[in-house]
Design a protein around this motif. Structure first.
Motif, PDB file in Angstrom:
ATOM      1  N   ALA A 184      -7.285 -45.838 -16.031  1.00 11.84           N
ATOM      2  CA  ALA A 184      -6.442 -46.204 -17.171  1.00 11.84           C
ATOM      3  C   ALA A 184      -6.410 -45.170 -18.295  1.00 11.84           C
ATOM      4  CB  ALA A 184      -6.859 -47.577 -17.714  1.00 11.84           C
ATOM      5  N   PRO A 185      -7.559 -44.577 -18.700  1.00 11.82           N
ATOM      6  CA  PRO A 185      -7.502 -43.619 -19.804  1.00 11.82           C
ATOM      7  C   PRO A 185      -6.666 -42.375 -19.518  1.00 11.82           C
ATOM      8  CG  PRO A 185      -9.743 -44.419 -19.498  1.00 11.82           C
ATOM      9  CD  PRO A 185      -8.957 -44.890 -18.320  1.00 11.82           C
ATOM     10  N   LEU A 186      -6.388 -42.101 -18.240  1.00 17.69           N
ATOM     11  CA  LEU A 186      -5.600 -40.924 -17.882  1.00 17.69           C
ATOM     12  C   LEU A 186      -4.100 -41.190 -17.861  1.00 17.69           C
ATOM     13  CD1 LEU A 186      -7.786 -39.750 -14.862  1.00 17.69           C
ATOM     14  CD2 LEU A 186      -7.912 -38.955 -17.230  1.00 17.69           C
ATOM     15  N   LEU A 187      -3.716 -42.457 -17.908  1.00 20.89           N
ATOM     16  CA  LEU A 187      -2.316 -42.811 -17.703  1.00 20.89           C
ATOM     17  C   LEU A 187      -1.365 -42.430 -18.842  1.00 20.89           C
ATOM     18  CD1 LEU A 187      -2.737 -46.306 -15.996  1.00 20.89           C
ATOM     19  CD2 LEU A 187      -2.326 -44.090 -14.910  1.00 20.89           C
ATOM     20  N   PRO A 188      -1.786 -42.458 -20.118  1.00 21.92           N
ATOM     21  CA  PRO A 188      -0.825 -42.175 -21.184  1.00 21.92           C
ATOM     22  C   PRO A 188      -0.100 -40.843 -21.054  1.00 21.92           C
ATOM     23  CG  PRO A 188      -2.739 -43.240 -22.110  1.00 21.92           C
ATOM     24  CD  PRO A 188      -3.069 -42.957 -20.677  1.00 21.92           C
ATOM     25  N   SER A 189      -0.696 -39.863 -20.384  1.00 19.98           N
ATOM     26  CA  SER A 189       0.004 -38.584 -20.206  1.00 19.98           C
ATOM     27  C   SER A 189       1.235 -38.720 -19.325  1.00 19.98           C
ATOM     28  CB  SER A 189      -0.953 -37.542 -19.614  1.00 19.98           C
ATOM     29  OG  SER A 189      -1.343 -37.895 -18.299  1.00 19.98           O
ATOM     30  N   LEU A 190       1.339 -39.833 -18.586  1.00 22.08           N
ATOM     31  CA  LEU A 190       2.496 -40.051 -17.715  1.00 22.08           C
ATOM     32  C   LEU A 190       3.636 -40.780 -18.416  1.00 22.08           C
ATOM     33  CD1 LEU A 190       0.644 -41.297 -14.494  1.00 22.08           C
ATOM     34  CD2 LEU A 190       1.448 -38.986 -14.976  1.00 22.08           C
ATOM     35  N   TYR A 191       3.411 -41.208 -19.646  1.00 24.63           N
ATOM     36  CA  TYR A 191       4.387 -42.067 -20.314  1.00 24.63           C
ATOM     37  C   TYR A 191       5.406 -41.273 -21.116  1.00 24.63           C
ATOM     38  CZ  TYR A 191       0.651 -45.644 -19.786  1.00 24.63           C
ATOM     39  OH  TYR A 191      -0.332 -46.484 -19.338  1.00 24.63           O
ATOM     40  N   HIS A 192       6.638 -41.747 -21.079  1.00 26.58           N
ATOM     41  CA  HIS A 192       7.588 -41.463 -22.159  1.00 26.58           C
ATOM     42  C   HIS A 192       7.931 -42.807 -22.797  1.00 26.58           C
ATOM     43  CE1 HIS A 192      10.871 -42.953 -19.647  1.00 26.58           C
ATOM     44  NE2 HIS A 192      10.714 -41.992 -18.752  1.00 26.58           N
ATOM     45  N   GLN A 193       8.889 -42.835 -23.675  1.00 23.16           N
ATOM     46  CA  GLN A 193       9.137 -44.048 -24.461  1.00 23.16           C
ATOM     47  C   GLN A 193       9.405 -45.271 -23.591  1.00 23.16           C
ATOM     48  OE1 GLN A 193      12.297 -43.635 -27.319  1.00 23.16           O
ATOM     49  NE2 GLN A 193      12.153 -45.751 -28.037  1.00 23.16           N
ATOM     50  N   HIS A 194      10.090 -45.062 -22.459  1.00 23.66           N
ATOM     51  CA  HIS A 194      10.535 -46.210 -21.663  1.00 23.66           C
ATOM     52  C   HIS A 194       9.832 -46.326 -20.308  1.00 23.66           C
ATOM     53  CE1 HIS A 194      13.652 -46.835 -24.618  1.00 23.66           C
ATOM     54  NE2 HIS A 194      14.082 -45.596 -24.462  1.00 23.66           N
ATOM     55  N   THR A 195       8.738 -45.634 -20.119  1.00 20.89           N
ATOM     56  CA  THR A 195       8.033 -45.675 -18.832  1.00 20.89           C
ATOM     57  C   THR A 195       7.570 -47.096 -18.502  1.00 20.89           C
ATOM     58  OG1 THR A 195       7.245 -43.416 -19.100  1.00 20.89           O
ATOM     59  CG2 THR A 195       6.065 -44.793 -17.518  1.00 20.89           C
ATOM     60  N   MET A 196       7.883 -47.526 -17.273  1.00 19.44           N
ATOM     61  CA  MET A 196       7.398 -48.809 -16.758  1.00 19.44           C
ATOM     62  C   MET A 196       6.098 -48.586 -15.995  1.00 19.44           C
ATOM     63  SD  MET A 196      10.893 -50.500 -15.186  1.00 19.44           S
ATOM     64  CE  MET A 196      11.756 -48.986 -14.739  1.00 19.44           C
ATOM     65  N   VAL A 197       5.174 -49.535 -16.093  1.00 17.19           N
ATOM     66  CA  VAL A 197       3.931 -49.506 -15.323  1.00 17.19           C
ATOM     67  C   VAL A 197       3.909 -50.750 -14.432  1.00 17.19           C
ATOM     68  CG1 VAL A 197       1.421 -49.504 -15.382  1.00 17.19           C
ATOM     69  CG2 VAL A 197       2.706 -48.230 -17.115  1.00 17.19           C
ATOM     70  N   VAL A 198       3.943 -50.523 -13.132  1.00 17.19           N
ATOM     71  CA  VAL A 198       3.996 -51.620 -12.158  1.00 17.19           C
ATOM     72  C   VAL A 198       2.604 -51.829 -11.586  1.00 17.19           C
ATOM     73  CG1 VAL A 198       5.086 -52.452 -10.037  1.00 17.19           C
ATOM     74  CG2 VAL A 198       6.371 -50.959 -11.591  1.00 17.19           C
ATOM     75  N   THR A 199       2.096 -53.052 -11.695  1.00 16.81           N
ATOM     76  CA  THR A 199       0.728 -53.349 -11.273  1.00 16.81           C
ATOM     77  C   THR A 199       0.732 -53.905  -9.850  1.00 16.81           C
ATOM     78  OG1 THR A 199       0.882 -55.533 -12.316  1.00 16.81           O
ATOM     79  CG2 THR A 199      -0.042 -53.743 -13.628  1.00 16.81           C
ATOM     80  N   ALA A 200       0.378 -53.054  -8.890  1.00 16.15           N
ATOM     81  CA  ALA A 200       0.435 -53.424  -7.468  1.00 16.15           C
ATOM     82  C   ALA A 200      -0.966 -53.639  -6.919  1.00 16.15           C
ATOM     83  CB  ALA A 200       1.174 -52.341  -6.679  1.00 16.15           C
ATOM     84  N   GLN A 201      -1.682 -54.596  -7.515  1.00 12.20           N
ATOM     85  CA  GLN A 201      -3.054 -54.880  -7.087  1.00 12.20           C
ATOM     86  C   GLN A 201      -3.173 -56.291  -6.510  1.00 12.20           C
ATOM     87  OE1 GLN A 201      -2.892 -53.194 -10.375  1.00 12.20           O
ATOM     88  NE2 GLN A 201      -3.121 -51.422  -9.064  1.00 12.20           N
ATOM     89  N   ASN A 202      -4.245 -56.510  -5.748  1.00  9.00           N
ATOM     90  CA  ASN A 202      -4.579 -57.855  -5.300  1.00  9.00           C
ATOM     91  C   ASN A 202      -5.231 -58.639  -6.432  1.00  9.00           C
ATOM     92  OD1 ASN A 202      -3.755 -57.672  -2.562  1.00  9.00           O
ATOM     93  ND2 ASN A 202      -5.611 -56.528  -2.071  1.00  9.00           N
ATOM     94  N   GLY A 203      -5.165 -59.964  -6.329  1.00  6.03           N
ATOM     95  CA  GLY A 203      -5.879 -60.813  -7.266  1.00  6.03           C
ATOM     96  C   GLY A 203      -5.189 -60.945  -8.615  1.00  6.03           C
ATOM     97  N   PHE A 204      -5.972 -61.378  -9.589  1.00 10.15           N
ATOM     98  CA  PHE A 204      -5.421 -61.608 -10.921  1.00 10.15           C
ATOM     99  C   PHE A 204      -5.376 -60.319 -11.724  1.00 10.15           C
ATOM    100  CE2 PHE A 204      -6.552 -66.008 -10.025  1.00 10.15           C
ATOM    101  CZ  PHE A 204      -5.425 -66.654 -10.518  1.00 10.15           C
ATOM    102  N   PRO A 205      -4.260 -60.071 -12.411  1.00 10.22           N
ATOM    103  CA  PRO A 205      -4.168 -58.893 -13.278  1.00 10.22           C
ATOM    104  C   PRO A 205      -4.758 -59.197 -14.655  1.00 10.22           C
ATOM    105  CG  PRO A 205      -2.079 -60.053 -13.270  1.00 10.22           C
ATOM    106  CD  PRO A 205      -2.994 -60.821 -12.346  1.00 10.22           C
ATOM    107  N   TRP A 206      -5.132 -58.134 -15.345  1.00 10.58           N
ATOM    108  CA  TRP A 206      -5.697 -58.301 -16.689  1.00 10.58           C
ATOM    109  C   TRP A 206      -4.695 -58.930 -17.642  1.00 10.58           C
ATOM    110  CZ3 TRP A 206      -3.147 -53.944 -15.293  1.00 10.58           C
ATOM    111  CH2 TRP A 206      -2.248 -53.410 -16.205  1.00 10.58           C
TER     112      TRP A 206
END
Length: 324
Positions: free
Chosen positions: A86-108
């Motif tokens: 997670a701490p590395l992800l902000p470098s991938l963002y622009h204003q409208h970047t979507m983050v899709v959570t493709a994990q098993n179980g309950f998301p945070w």
């Protein structure tokens, strides 16, 4: 669109490969020998129809800092790996970047934009230190439920076993322009991509079976059909699912299918090793917290007892503590 797959293993690689074949600008974040093979020869997809395609992504790397801002970031790492990445992800963002959570179980994010009496509550079992939420702005998040099965048969080679559905949903249930755009991209890549206004119900329906069959499989080494056909383990799974059903109903979830239908559907998958069993056999940490621990946490929150679930959870935790 520019799409980055963070965790281009079996499922992430399948998603990224098919999106690249459909003309999207895809970056794959992978590691080790799998990454080296992709960089050298491309990513080979062995598809359900028996055909094979080799994909050359825009970029394949293990260094997120090499990647420019993306339109979509698909998190396909294991649930227990999201906090580290997670701490590395902000470098991938622009204003409208979507983050899709493709994990098993309950998301945070389960109780974010929930609208119910538990709005804003954090799931400690999934994000105990709040790290994930600190680095993934909730307004970027798109919920999803993955129904594909795939495996890495050798480095750089992914076999698609079954499943085409990749369900999406905004956390507040709205059908936004951005989610429709994302759904169209996935449909062009060959996925069935319904957009649901109740993505949490979809999460529960998949989890309903996983919370029982995954840990029982991990503890016994048995396949799905074996667990469902052996009377004692079928009854154990049923009792665990009844406890979870009571919690779900307290949270306003209507499964839409009976418990026996859900168990029978799992049995029909056949002699399949669950992801938790595969993790245990490989000596990897399991996703026990998001799949089982979170249900226990929700049981405490709703004051619904979960004795069967807690017994199996304790057994898996002991196995992890003594095996690894």
């Amino acid at each position: 669109m520019k799409i980055c797959i963070v965790g281009a293993g079996a499922i992430g690689g399948l998603l990224g490969g098919k999106l690249a074949l459909a003309g999207e600008e895809v970056t794959l974040i992978a590691r080790g020998s799998h990454l080296a093979a992709i960089q050298e020869k491309g990513l080979e997809l062995r598809l359900i129809d028996g055909s094979s395609q080799v994909v050359t992504p825009t970029l394949a790397t293990d260094d997120i800092t090499q990647v420019e801002a993306q339109d979509v970031v698909i998190l396909a790492v294991k649930t227990n790996g999201v906090g580290a990445i997670a701490p590395l992800l902000p470098s991938l963002y622009h204003q409208h970047t979507m983050v899709v959570t493709a994990q098993n179980g309950f998301p945070w994010w389960y109780f974010r934009k929930h609208g119910g009496e538990y709005e804003g509550i954090s799931l400690q079992s999934v994000d105990p230190d709040g790290i994930i939420e600190n680095y993934i702005d909730i307004d970027r998040v798109i919920g999803c439920v993955v129904y594909q099965a795939a495996e890495i048969v050798e480095p750089g080679v992914i076999k698609h076993i079954e499943g085409e559905r990749f369900t999406l949903g905004e956390l507040d249930g709205t059908k936004t322009e951005r989610i429709q755009l994302l759904a169209e991209s996935l449909k062009k890549a060959g996925f069935k991509t319904p957009v649901r206004d109740q993505i949490r119900t979809e999460i529960w329906v998949k989890l309903w079976g996983n919370l029982a069959f995954n840990p029982i499989s991990g503890l016994t080494g048995a396949t799905l059909e074996a667990i469902a056909r052996y009377p004692l383990t079928r009854e154990l799974a049923r009792n665990m699912m009844l406890e979870a059903q009571a919690i779900a109903q307290r949270l306003g979830i209507n499964f839409g299918i009976s418990l026996e239908q859900r168990i029978n559907g799992t049995e029909k998958v056949g002699a399949h090793k669950t992801s938790m069993l595969q993790d245990i056999e490989a000596g990897r940490p399991t996703e026990i917290e998001a799949i089982v621990g979170a249900v226990i946490e929700l049981g405490k929150l709703t004051q619904i007892p979960t004795p069967h679930i807690e017994a199996i959870y304790a057994s898996v935790k002991l196995l992890e503590a003594t095996k690894y």
